[in-house]
Design an enzyme around this catalytic site. Structure first.
Site, PDB file in Angstrom:
ATOM      1  N   VAL A 150      -4.995  -0.794  -1.296  1.00 46.89           N
ATOM      2  CA  VAL A 150      -4.419  -2.003  -1.892  1.00 46.89           C
ATOM      3  C   VAL A 150      -4.868  -3.192  -1.044  1.00 46.89           C
ATOM      4  O   VAL A 150      -4.824  -3.129   0.192  1.00 46.89           O
ATOM      5  CB  VAL A 150      -2.879  -1.921  -1.949  1.00 46.89           C
ATOM      6  CG1 VAL A 150      -2.289  -3.204  -2.536  1.00 46.89           C
ATOM      7  CG2 VAL A 150      -2.450  -0.719  -2.785  1.00 46.89           C
ATOM      8  N   GLY A 184       0.840  -1.204   0.000  1.00 47.35           N
ATOM      9  CA  GLY A 184       0.000   0.000   0.000  1.00 47.35           C
ATOM     10  C   GLY A 184       0.871   1.248   0.000  1.00 47.35           C
ATOM     11  O   GLY A 184       0.669   2.187  -0.789  1.00 47.35           O
ATOM     12  N   HIS A 185       1.890   1.263   0.874  1.00 44.93           N
ATOM     13  CA  HIS A 185       2.802   2.411   0.919  1.00 44.93           C
ATOM     14  C   HIS A 185       3.541   2.544  -0.418  1.00 44.93           C
ATOM     15  O   HIS A 185       3.733   3.652  -0.933  1.00 44.93           O
ATOM     16  CB  HIS A 185       3.840   2.224   2.026  1.00 44.93           C
ATOM     17  CG  HIS A 185       3.257   2.165   3.408  1.00 44.93           C
ATOM     18  ND1 HIS A 185       3.246   1.016   4.160  1.00 44.93           N
ATOM     19  CD2 HIS A 185       2.673   3.126   4.170  1.00 44.93           C
ATOM     20  CE1 HIS A 185       2.682   1.269   5.331  1.00 44.93           C
ATOM     21  NE2 HIS A 185       2.318   2.529   5.370  1.00 44.93           N
TER      22      HIS A 185
END
Ligand code: PAF
Length: 280
Positions: free
Chosen positions: A176, A36-37
């Site tokens: 995500v 996600g990051h």
């Protein structure tokens, strides 16, 4: 990749980038990085000349009984990941650097900060708004990147940026998910295999709302009741809130219309508090 720990050197490095005519994208994080990051990093790279990531487990956004001490920390691995991803600058300040002795100034986004997660985590959004305001001052980025998963945080920070007139554009990137739908979160590492399976009910409940809305149901009471029936399938999952709200004001919507609402959930799976949402 520059690895910096002090505000002064970070401010100088950003100033050098600006002087060189580069646009800067900032990805604020608390580390324990996951895909996600990295999706935020890629979005920043696609629209900015240089990308900075901050890694700081911000003590002011945790309540006294929350998981600040045990929050996953993997700084060395995170730095290797960011270097491999082509990030230009990583800022990893200490708590004393961000909150020097005697610091007593906070940013409070009144009203919004008490809704959704703010209702069950008093002071959480004051901590988030304060640290993000500090980061925006330090980096002065053209754009700052946040994940849709933290929908209430996005609403609070959007209001803060508008109210305090920060010259930055907030970019929101899609949540995500694992292939089975579980939203990526650093806190997923707390879950046992069984809890991880139980946690999937959150996404199923969100999807049920989306499906019923597309089927023509606009009554939030009925949509939420259908979702709660699904959540009841996992009695070990204790729901904190399940709400259909306006994504900007976080106020309940009375008539749910596609494009103008967000369905959001927070729940405890064991001792782990998870959040998820779907823009409708
Ligand atoms: O979303 C997070 O990881 C944090 O709330 C943030 C924005 C980095 C502030 O500490």
């Amino acid at each position: 990749m520059l690895l910096l720990k002090t505000i002064a050197e970070t401010w100088n490095a950003c100033e050098r980038m600006r002087t060189a005519g580069k646009t800067l994208g900032l990805v604020p994080t608390m580390g324990a990085l996951h895909q996600g990051h990295l999706s935020l990093v890629r979005a920043a790279q696609a629209s900015c000349d240089a990308v900075a990531v901050s890694i700081f487990v911000n003590p002011t956004q945790f309540g006294p009984k929350e998981d600040f001490a045990g929050y996953p920390r993997s700084l060395e691995q995170d730095c290797r990941t960011l270097e491999a991803a082509g990030v230009d600058l990583v800022f990893t300040p200490s708590a004393a650097e961000m909150y020097p002795n005697g610091a007593s100034t906070f940013v409070e986004v009144a009203g919004l900060s008490d809704r959704l997660d703010g209702a069950s985590r008093p002071g959480h959004f004051r901590g988030v708004a304060t640290v993000v305001a500090k980061l925006l001052h330090i980096f002065a980025p053209e754009r700052a990147f946040f994940g849709q998963k933290d929908a209430a945080q996005i609403a609070v920070l959007g209001k803060m940026v508008r109210d305090l007139q920060f010259p930055v554009r907030l970019e929101v990137c899609p949540t995500v998910r694992e292939p089975d739908g579980l939203a990526l979160s650093s806190r997923n590492s707390y879950l046992s295999d069984e809890q991880r399976r139980q946690a999937l009910v959150l996404y199923r409940a969100l999807l049920a709302v989306q499906q019923q809305l597309h089927g023509g149901e606009h009554d939030p009471g009925k949509l939420i009741a259908a979702a709660m029936r699904i959540l009841d399938e996992e009695p070990a999952v204790r729901v904190d809130y399940f709400s259909i709200v306006d994504p900007e004001t976080l106020e309940d919507v009375l008539d749910v219309r596609p494009g103008a609402a967000l369905v959001a959930v927070a729940a405890l799976v064991g001792a782990t508090r998870l959040i998820d949402n779907l823009p409708l």
